[in-house]
Design a protein around this motif. Sequence first.
Motif, PDB file in Angstrom:
ATOM      1  N   ALA A 226       1.007  -1.243   0.016  1.00  0.00           N
ATOM      2  CA  ALA A 226      -0.115   0.153   0.001  1.00  0.00           C
ATOM      3  C   ALA A 226       0.958   1.098  -0.087  1.00  0.00           C
ATOM      4  N   ALA A 227       2.048   1.170   0.690  1.00  0.00           N
ATOM      5  CA  ALA A 227       2.789   2.432   1.067  1.00  0.00           C
ATOM      6  C   ALA A 227       3.516   2.675  -0.533  1.00  0.00           C
ATOM      7  N   ASP A 228       3.922   1.601  -1.056  1.00  0.00           N
ATOM      8  CA  ASP A 228       4.401   1.774  -2.534  1.00  0.00           C
ATOM      9  C   ASP A 228       3.439   2.652  -3.467  1.00  0.00           C
ATOM     10  N   HIS A 229       2.223   2.277  -3.595  1.00  0.00           N
ATOM     11  CA  HIS A 229       1.237   2.984  -4.289  1.00  0.00           C
ATOM     12  C   HIS A 229       1.096   4.313  -3.639  1.00  0.00           C
ATOM     13  N   PHE A 230       0.851   4.552  -2.291  1.00  0.00           N
ATOM     14  CA  PHE A 230       0.716   5.928  -1.946  1.00  0.00           C
ATOM     15  C   PHE A 230       1.785   6.785  -2.523  1.00  0.00           C
ATOM     16  N   ASN A 231       3.173   6.185  -2.068  1.00  0.00           N
ATOM     17  CA  ASN A 231       4.434   7.286  -2.734  1.00  0.00           C
ATOM     18  C   ASN A 231       4.159   7.351  -4.345  1.00  0.00           C
ATOM     19  N   LYS A 232       3.700   6.343  -4.974  1.00  0.00           N
ATOM     20  CA  LYS A 232       3.428   6.870  -6.524  1.00  0.00           C
ATOM     21  C   LYS A 232       2.312   7.805  -6.688  1.00  0.00           C
ATOM     22  N   ALA A 233       1.255   7.852  -5.902  1.00  0.00           N
ATOM     23  CA  ALA A 233       0.353   8.601  -6.067  1.00  0.00           C
ATOM     24  C   ALA A 233       1.090  10.279  -5.496  1.00  0.00           C
ATOM     25  N   ILE A 234       1.844  10.055  -4.530  1.00  0.00           N
ATOM     26  CA  ILE A 234       2.568  11.386  -4.086  1.00  0.00           C
ATOM     27  C   ILE A 234       3.312  12.049  -5.371  1.00  0.00           C
ATOM     28  N   ALA A 235       3.957  10.996  -5.987  1.00  0.00           N
ATOM     29  CA  ALA A 235       4.978  11.631  -6.926  1.00  0.00           C
ATOM     30  C   ALA A 235       4.318  11.956  -8.056  1.00  0.00           C
ATOM     31  N   TYR A 236       2.964  11.452  -8.434  1.00  0.00           N
ATOM     32  CA  TYR A 236       2.116  11.982  -9.632  1.00  0.00           C
ATOM     33  C   TYR A 236       1.705  13.166  -9.339  1.00  0.00           C
ATOM     34  N   TYR A 237       1.178  13.557  -8.117  1.00  0.00           N
ATOM     35  CA  TYR A 237       0.620  14.916  -7.663  1.00  0.00           C
ATOM     36  C   TYR A 237       1.750  16.048  -7.706  1.00  0.00           C
ATOM     37  N   THR A 238       2.732  15.520  -7.136  1.00  0.00           N
ATOM     38  CA  THR A 238       4.073  16.478  -7.007  1.00  0.00           C
ATOM     39  C   THR A 238       4.455  16.959  -8.245  1.00  0.00           C
ATOM     40  N   LYS A 239       4.466  15.936  -9.417  1.00  0.00           N
ATOM     41  CA  LYS A 239       4.637  16.327 -10.868  1.00  0.00           C
ATOM     42  C   LYS A 239       3.720  17.542 -11.336  1.00  0.00           C
ATOM     43  N   ASN A 240       2.412  17.163 -10.839  1.00  0.00           N
ATOM     44  CA  ASN A 240       1.466  18.183 -11.541  1.00  0.00           C
ATOM     45  C   ASN A 240       1.726  19.436 -10.804  1.00  0.00           C
ATOM     46  N   LEU A 241       2.228  19.544  -9.494  1.00  0.00           N
ATOM     47  CA  LEU A 241       2.371  20.782  -8.843  1.00  0.00           C
ATOM     48  C   LEU A 241       3.432  21.718  -9.418  1.00  0.00           C
ATOM     49  N   ASN A 242       4.301  20.792  -9.526  1.00  0.00           N
ATOM     50  CA  ASN A 242       5.710  21.333 -10.056  1.00  0.00           C
ATOM     51  C   ASN A 242       5.462  21.840 -11.534  1.00  0.00           C
ATOM     52  N   ARG A 243       4.299  21.584 -12.327  1.00  0.00           N
ATOM     53  CA  ARG A 243       4.106  22.039 -13.702  1.00  0.00           C
ATOM     54  C   ARG A 243       3.302  23.190 -13.578  1.00  0.00           C
ATOM     55  N   ALA A 244       2.370  23.212 -12.562  1.00  0.00           N
ATOM     56  CA  ALA A 244       1.290  23.914 -12.525  1.00  0.00           C
ATOM     57  C   ALA A 244       1.531  25.445 -12.504  1.00  0.00           C
ATOM     58  N   GLN A 245       0.962  26.362 -12.977  1.00  0.00           N
ATOM     59  CA  GLN A 245       1.073  27.775 -12.888  1.00  0.00           C
ATOM     60  C   GLN A 245      -0.112  28.330 -11.970  1.00  0.00           C
ATOM     61  N   LYS A 246      -0.300  27.747 -10.793  1.00  0.00           N
ATOM     62  CA  LYS A 246      -1.333  28.158  -9.822  1.00  0.00           C
ATOM     63  C   LYS A 246      -2.503  27.778 -10.358  1.00  0.00           C
ATOM     64  N   LYS A 247      -2.745  27.191 -11.376  1.00  0.00           N
ATOM     65  CA  LYS A 247      -3.855  26.682 -11.927  1.00  0.00           C
ATOM     66  C   LYS A 247      -4.211  25.101 -11.233  1.00  0.00           C
ATOM     67  N   GLY A 248      -5.178  24.895 -10.644  1.00  0.00           N
ATOM     68  CA  GLY A 248      -5.221  23.384 -10.399  1.00  0.00           C
ATOM     69  C   GLY A 248      -4.580  23.188  -9.268  1.00  0.00           C
ATOM     70  N   LEU A 249      -4.078  24.068  -8.471  1.00  0.00           N
ATOM     71  CA  LEU A 249      -3.130  23.499  -7.352  1.00  0.00           C
ATOM     72  C   LEU A 249      -4.024  23.101  -6.177  1.00  0.00           C
ATOM     73  N   GLY A 250      -5.217  23.706  -5.965  1.00  0.00           N
ATOM     74  CA  GLY A 250      -5.776  22.982  -4.787  1.00  0.00           C
ATOM     75  C   GLY A 250      -6.092  21.648  -4.766  1.00  0.00           C
ATOM     76  N   LEU A 251      -6.602  20.986  -5.952  1.00  0.00           N
ATOM     77  CA  LEU A 251      -7.147  19.602  -5.851  1.00  0.00           C
ATOM     78  C   LEU A 251      -5.855  19.037  -5.721  1.00  0.00           C
ATOM     79  N   ASP A 252      -4.467  19.186  -6.343  1.00  0.00           N
ATOM     80  CA  ASP A 252      -3.547  18.448  -6.437  1.00  0.00           C
ATOM     81  C   ASP A 252      -2.784  18.593  -4.987  1.00  0.00           C
ATOM     82  N   TYR A 253      -2.880  19.454  -4.212  1.00  0.00           N
ATOM     83  CA  TYR A 253      -2.518  19.725  -2.882  1.00  0.00           C
ATOM     84  C   TYR A 253      -3.351  18.544  -1.908  1.00  0.00           C
ATOM     85  N   MET A 254      -4.684  18.716  -2.241  1.00  0.00           N
ATOM     86  CA  MET A 254      -5.580  17.953  -1.483  1.00  0.00           C
ATOM     87  C   MET A 254      -5.254  16.390  -1.557  1.00  0.00           C
TER      88      MET A 254
END
Length: 890
Positions: A226-254
Amino acid sequence: MKIAKRRPCNLALSLAFVLIPAISFIPPAFASDSDYSKMLEKGERNLEKKEYENAVTTYTKLLRDHPGVYEAYLGRAAARSELNDKEGALADYDQAIKTNPNAMEIYLQRGALQARSGDQEAAIRDYGEVLRLDPKDTRALLLRANALKENGDFAGAGRDYDTYLKFNSSEHSARRERADCKLQAGAYNEAIADYEYILKKGGSKEFDVHYSWGEALKLKGDTISAADHFNKAIAYYTKNLNRAQKKGLGLDYMYRGMAYYQLSQTDKALSDLENAVSSLPGNATAQFKLGHLQLTKGETSSALSHFDDALKLNPRLQGALLDRASIKASQGRYEDSRADLDRALQIVRNGDALHARAMTLLALGDVGGAADDLAEASKANPALMETKRKEVTAKIEQGAGAGAGPGAGSNIEQASNYSRLALFDLASGDLGAAERNVRQSIKLDKNKGGIASSRASGVNNLLLLGHIYLKKHSLVEAEAMFRTAMATLSQSGDGNQKYAIYSLEQCAKQFMLSSKLEEAGSIFSDTRMQRAAHGWTDHAMPIEISKRAEQAVEAYKQKRKDDRQEEMVRKAALGVAPAASATSSEASSTEVVDSSQTIINRPIRDKWALIVGTGRFKESSINLKYAAKDAQDFSDFLIKERDFAPDHVQLLTNEAATRANILSLLGNKWLPRVAEKDDLVVIYFSTHGSASDLDIGGVNYLVAHDTDPADLYATGIAMQDLVSIIKARVHSDRVMLVLDACHSGSTGTGGGKGLSRSANVDAGQIVQGTGQLVISSSKPDQRSWESQRYEGSVFTRYLIEGLRRNGHMTKLGDAYYYMETEVQREVLRDRGLLQNPVMRSKWRGNDLIIGVKPAAPSPGLGKIDLPDAAGAQSKSGTTSSGKRSGATRK
């Protein structure tokens, strides 16, 4: 903490608007009037232009001249729905169905309206009608799956998705919905298989599925994977946050914060969820998730504020309701907690909400309601309930021996834990363990420090112990516990006395089922006064039970008037000479009463059953559909599930169920030869019954295969004869007579049994004749119905289900109570009529358990020559012609 995942719009909901438009115009094949077609086309144009009032006017004009056009009703219903006239729309759908009951689009549209209005059960029924007409209709499968999911039936929704995916295996949205349902239902392996498939086929665009996959693994107990998949989810949303220009940040943070929470990285989770709330102040889910994290950290004030904000934004956010309820319960605000939990269960009836309310109801003293909720939760999500039970057990083990020193506080918590564990046992039917645990709680309760707290929990233990006795049918002991609790609570003034009142009334109902009217009346006379004094209206009894309660109160009043005479009766029973004022007739009647109520607490030596079911008669105009099948089902149940030896069961169906054959087995050739004093004899009839007013002599009859309805005296089986034969020829002390006939219930047409609408067999008179026990399928003035949902009698179906409730050791009283409730519910819902089964018994001693193994069984008689066997011989478990009755169904 379950994630609200981002995905395409809900597939089933979108279907409600895409595949089922407001009105699908289908010109009727029989239309020949050009004005007729023009009016339909005009109405459709009105709908397309959203001119809904004009559409109503157009369709109304059309229906004045052509009232049989169901498309016009559909169009007007769609327009009225858009005008928020739900009542008018439903009336139009009803008319459309009357006009064309096989038009699937009617049920689809009405179901969509019901679903949008929040009536998921009605929507489920409508989609079920579509699937009855076409089991492969994928629109109805998806819509019903969504309605079942919204209604909390995740297992049922999953089954509909299973069927849908057989026809559309590549549909990712449906597969994801199914995976979520499997997760909620505790089918973790199936959910994981779906998540794996989705990720394999969808690639990076489905990468957020890692969170759900991890959640399923964690619930399954595989925390490393389970931890492995949660870490993959974290990596996915971190990538989104790094790409985002303040758009859609809220959901990725959540979403990332939720993954951090699952990994117990609370500081990172808190930071992300605070950012989510800051970016999305109007997002109810973000408010809830932040509040949930604060609650786990013990910051209840901040958490409560976020839950309040979340529920202002979305009053149907169940998780926020559950968490807020837990805070209120921890503060001792149990009624407020219950209000939130009631709202949560109106949204989705799932295991989490049911468990939470069960614990709150236990604290309030509503033990019966708590046990019911916990039993339902165990059915909805058995894996979750097992986990909850293990958590309570672990707390008890951790606190063992901690009662010395600061042990007063430990004793308080330990006592509560034992009470909770006892509730789990009560809900599962392990009454021995339940009693042991509640007594341990009582023992610990004596060492508590706080007097007020001790009194409250002590009373709840009395109520809990009373309900355990109630389940054991130890009614006197149960009544004592409830009355003691009521007396104690009457001093508190907090209103919780009402739960003792409601528990006492449950006890009184059990007394009535055991034909102990005076005992029931004693309770009802007390609780009625308490209800009136306090204005309590909860747990109100249905009209039929209320009438029986009034009869019980009158019986109790009469008993009080006759106290002096009853004292003389008791002395006479003990061999004491009656007082001079007692007449010889009084003494004589005393002996009759006592002898008809012999206490039977001896082992069952052997078990025998005569099963009769005929739906095919010489007079074919009175044929029934499923009477023979009901008899076969009951016979199979006794043999396969209740240890009746095959050669100890005689089954007569259809042509074999003649008057001569039945009376021969009852009176001469079989039962009198095999049944002994300590045996159990079960006699079951599924056939027509006649009312007494069909016979000149006012006699009730059971109808055999060769009975002539015009000559009942010569060809029917008179009830008086049946009673006399059983009494004189069957030598057993235990006779259970089951009558699934219509007097038992009356008839006419449409699935009822019986030859008229007049009075039914009087079960009370029959039981006095046999001195044992009679169950009939309905009251004297009612019909007994065959089901509209399945092939068979409603009564027999639920009698068998009731007898299965607790396995081989199911008590007849428990089975009867379940059967009575379910029969009343199905017939009332499907037909709008009452069918109230009746049980009359002079039984004394322990409750009957038909599944016990015989203590000293003897061999059967083998083949029996029957008078109407046409050269064949009777053989146990078959008809006299050797055919299984299932083959004779019409």
